[in-house]
Design an enzyme around this catalytic site. Structure first.
Site, PDB file in Angstrom:
ATOM      1  CG  ASN A 200      -0.365  -0.214   2.508  1.00  0.00           C
ATOM      2  OD1 ASN A 200       0.846  -0.049   2.647  1.00  0.00           O
ATOM      3  ND2 ASN A 200      -1.156  -0.565   3.507  1.00  0.00           N
TER       4      ASN A 200
ATOM      5  NE  ARG B  54       2.022   2.252  12.356  1.00  0.00           N
ATOM      6  CZ  ARG B  54       1.547   2.081  11.121  1.00  0.00           C
ATOM      7  NH1 ARG B  54       1.056   3.115  10.449  1.00  0.00           N
ATOM      8  NH2 ARG B  54       1.527   0.891  10.564  1.00  0.00           N
TER       9      ARG B  54
HETATM   10  P1  NDP Z   1      10.325   1.503   4.193  1.00  0.00           P
HETATM   11  O1  NDP Z   1      10.856   0.420   5.069  1.00  0.00           O
HETATM   12  O2  NDP Z   1      10.386   1.348   2.726  1.00  0.00           O
HETATM   13  O3  NDP Z   1      11.034   2.886   4.545  1.00  0.00           O
HETATM   14  C1  NDP Z   1      11.294   3.336   5.833  1.00  0.00           C
HETATM   15  C2  NDP Z   1      12.456   4.291   5.722  1.00  0.00           C
HETATM   16  O4  NDP Z   1      12.645   4.913   6.997  1.00  0.00           O
HETATM   17  C3  NDP Z   1      13.768   3.622   5.345  1.00  0.00           C
HETATM   18  O5  NDP Z   1      14.331   4.298   4.241  1.00  0.00           O
HETATM   19  C4  NDP Z   1      14.603   3.813   6.599  1.00  0.00           C
HETATM   20  O6  NDP Z   1      15.952   4.020   6.352  1.00  0.00           O
HETATM   21  C5  NDP Z   1      14.024   5.081   7.155  1.00  0.00           C
HETATM   22  N1  NDP Z   1      14.323   5.336   8.555  1.00  0.00           N
HETATM   23  C6  NDP Z   1      14.362   4.448   9.568  1.00  0.00           C
HETATM   24  N2  NDP Z   1      14.670   5.107  10.712  1.00  0.00           N
HETATM   25  C7  NDP Z   1      14.801   6.414  10.397  1.00  0.00           C
HETATM   26  C8  NDP Z   1      15.121   7.588  11.156  1.00  0.00           C
HETATM   27  N3  NDP Z   1      15.343   7.505  12.466  1.00  0.00           N
HETATM   28  N4  NDP Z   1      15.209   8.773  10.501  1.00  0.00           N
HETATM   29  C9  NDP Z   1      14.978   8.861   9.174  1.00  0.00           C
HETATM   30  N5  NDP Z   1      14.677   7.767   8.416  1.00  0.00           N
HETATM   31  C10 NDP Z   1      14.586   6.571   9.018  1.00  0.00           C
HETATM   32  O7  NDP Z   1       8.828   1.734   4.681  1.00  0.00           O
HETATM   33  P2  NDP Z   1       7.612   2.405   3.917  1.00  0.00           P
HETATM   34  O8  NDP Z   1       8.079   3.636   3.236  1.00  0.00           O
HETATM   35  O9  NDP Z   1       6.858   1.379   3.154  1.00  0.00           O
HETATM   36  O10 NDP Z   1       6.695   2.778   5.175  1.00  0.00           O
HETATM   37  C11 NDP Z   1       7.142   3.704   6.142  1.00  0.00           C
HETATM   38  C12 NDP Z   1       6.176   3.733   7.307  1.00  0.00           C
HETATM   39  O11 NDP Z   1       4.932   4.274   6.877  1.00  0.00           O
HETATM   40  C13 NDP Z   1       5.805   2.344   7.876  1.00  0.00           C
HETATM   41  O12 NDP Z   1       6.751   1.872   8.799  1.00  0.00           O
HETATM   42  C14 NDP Z   1       4.499   2.633   8.549  1.00  0.00           C
HETATM   43  O13 NDP Z   1       4.731   3.105   9.858  1.00  0.00           O
HETATM   44  C15 NDP Z   1       3.899   3.748   7.709  1.00  0.00           C
HETATM   45  N6  NDP Z   1       2.787   3.268   6.867  1.00  0.00           N
HETATM   46  C16 NDP Z   1       1.546   3.820   7.063  1.00  0.00           C
HETATM   47  C17 NDP Z   1       0.468   3.379   6.333  1.00  0.00           C
HETATM   48  C18 NDP Z   1      -0.876   4.005   6.510  1.00  0.00           C
HETATM   49  O14 NDP Z   1      -1.881   3.396   6.121  1.00  0.00           O
HETATM   50  N7  NDP Z   1      -0.971   5.220   7.029  1.00  0.00           N
HETATM   51  C19 NDP Z   1       0.588   2.273   5.376  1.00  0.00           C
HETATM   52  C20 NDP Z   1       1.959   1.860   5.139  1.00  0.00           C
HETATM   53  C21 NDP Z   1       2.989   2.300   5.924  1.00  0.00           C
HETATM   54  P3  NDP Z   1      17.026   2.886   5.905  1.00  0.00           P
HETATM   55  O15 NDP Z   1      16.267   1.700   5.419  1.00  0.00           O
HETATM   56  O16 NDP Z   1      17.758   3.619   4.870  1.00  0.00           O
HETATM   57  O17 NDP Z   1      17.813   2.588   7.130  1.00  0.00           O
END
Ligand code: NDP
Length: 386
Positions: free
Chosen positions: A148, A286
């Site tokens: 999603n 979140r």
């Molecule tokens: P991804 O795993 O693709 O991306 C998460 C990103 O966050 C990664 O690039 C990661 O970095 C980065 N990250 C982790 N910790 C930090 C930090 N402290 N500061 C900055 N960046 C950070 O996830 P998605 O993009 O698919 O989803 C992200 C979030 O969105 C989910 O975890 C969920 O909480 C939320 N979500 C909400 C939905 C809704 O219906 N509202 C539906 C889907 C998701 P790296 O990997 O480079 O270490």
């Protein structure tokens, strides 16, 4: 025979199934990063575009599971010691839950769930599971990565435009029979030329940047993992080493990182104070990434010009949650990732993960969050246990 305990949101108030607005949805076969959309062996127990994320929809899983002789319990009664969820938890081998209506798997509940092997998130974001406790108990945690992401990215773009252009209050004036143009436009701006920054540029964050590029917005991001130079160049991105640097430089801040212990209350009074006066803040990641009351204070003082998102804590949010009535909010219930289009993909992904589990074949690496006592797959790159 396994017991599968599935927690879904309640049916529509007017009954199930609803009257659908359209007869079909586009077929999406893959995502921008090359990952394929879910590929269960099937057959799917639903028609693409049907409402299957609610209790009567059962994610279309009943016929698959019952043919194998398993027991499927589906409920929306998830909170409190007398809930259906707590009643069935001690016998459940698999718990399926969605972030929109999360069955919180706390350490105490995991301790009670002696037979639990798999906590499956039908969607993305497994922070409703205490990942450290799941790892310690040897529970595998998996989610339907990518299913999603675009649904949420579209919602973010919608919220950016509706806050900056003052859409929701203007719509209310039209509905009420008014024509108060000065009131509508007193807080209405063009997005063009503004600076937009995303904190995290993973699957969703990057998709948001791509979608905003044609609006003539100046794009910024921060992420522990820097994007490839050709992507930065294509989108004209400014990279920031940290979030503090980013929030000082932009007009609109988007939160898109996962919630884990050290990102809780990441945006507090101090961080809000570093932003430009009149910043817009979007949060579809979140709720606990921000300090709830600090957001209300910043809207009241004018430090924030608007706050929009679809994530709350707890969920469902109580009727008196201050975000329902705070000024200049564009909140919705948690819906961005559960459009009918998204449901088709995450229900197919849920089936794919269950097929792997019951066939004894590996679950796709990108779906894994926790496995064999530690973070794994997507979990290893995106989450931390502390
Ligand atoms: P991804 O795993 O693709 O991306 C998460 C990103 O966050 C990664 O690039 C990661 O970095 C980065 N990250 C982790 N910790 C930090 C930090 N402290 N500061 C900055 N960046 C950070 O996830 P998605 O993009 O698919 O989803 C992200 C979030 O969105 C989910 O975890 C969920 O909480 C939320 N979500 C909400 C939905 C809704 O219906 N509202 C539906 C889907 C998701 P790296 O990997 O480079 O270490």
């Amino acid at each position: 025979m396994a017991k599968i305990l599935c927690v879904l949101y309640p049916d529509p108030e007017k009954g199930y199934p609803p009257h659908y607005a359209r007869d079909s949805i586009p077929v999406i076969e893959g995502y921008a990063n090359g990952q394929t959309a879910p590929t269960p062996k099937g057959p799917l127990g639903f028609l693409p575009g049907e409402l299957i994320g609610c209790v009567s929809g059962e994610l279309g899983l009943r016929s698959y599971l019952e043919k194998l002789g398993h027991e499927l319990i589906v409920t929306s009664d998830k909170d409190g010691p007398n809930s259906e969820f707590e009643k069935h938890l001690p016998d459940a081998e698999i718990v399926i839950s969605q972030p929109f209506w999360p069955a919180y798997l706390t350490p105490e509940r995991i301790a009670k769930a002696k037979k639990l092997k798999l906590a499956l998130t039908a969607g993305i974001g497994s922070d409703h599971v205490d990942l450290a406790a799941a790892a310690k108990a040897g529970v595998t945690v998996a989610e339907v990565t990518g299913s999603n992401s675009i649904s949420v990215a579209e919602h973010v773009v919608m919220m950016v435009l509706s806050l900056v252009r003052n859409y929701l209050p203007s719509h209310e004036i039209a509905v009420r029979g008014g024509w108060d143009i000065a009131d509508c436009v007193s807080r209405s701006y063009d997005l063009e030329g503004m600076h937009f920054g995303t904190i995290a540029a993973g699957r969703i964050g990057l998709a948001v940047l791509r979608r905003l590029k044609p609006f003539g917005v100046k794009l910024h991001y921060t992420d522990p993992y820097r994007l490839k130079p050709d992507v930065e160049q294509e989108l004209g991105l400014t990279y920031h080493e940290n979030a503090e640097s980013l929030i000082k430089a932009v007009d609109i801040v988007n939160l898109q990182m996962p919630l884990y212990p050290s990102t809780e209350h990441f945006i507090d009074d101090r961080m809000l104070g570093l932003m430009r006066r009149g910043t817009y803040l979007i949060n579809t990641a979140r709720a606990k990434l921000v300090d709830r009351d600090a957001i209300v204070r910043a809207l009241q003082s004018g430090q924030l010009a608007g706050y929009a998102g679809d994530v709350w804590f707890p969920q469902p949010a109580p009727a008196d949650h201050p975000w329902r009535t705070m000024p200049f909010n564009g909140m919705t219930p948690h819906i961005s990732g559960t459009s009918l289009s998204a449901q088709t993909r995450y229900a197919a992904g849920t089936l794919e993960i269950l097929e792997s589990y019951f066939d004894g074949t590996p679950i796709r690496e990108e779906y894994l969050i926790v496995k064999a006592g530690s973070l794994a797959g997507t979990g290893a790159s995106s989450y931390k246990l502390t």
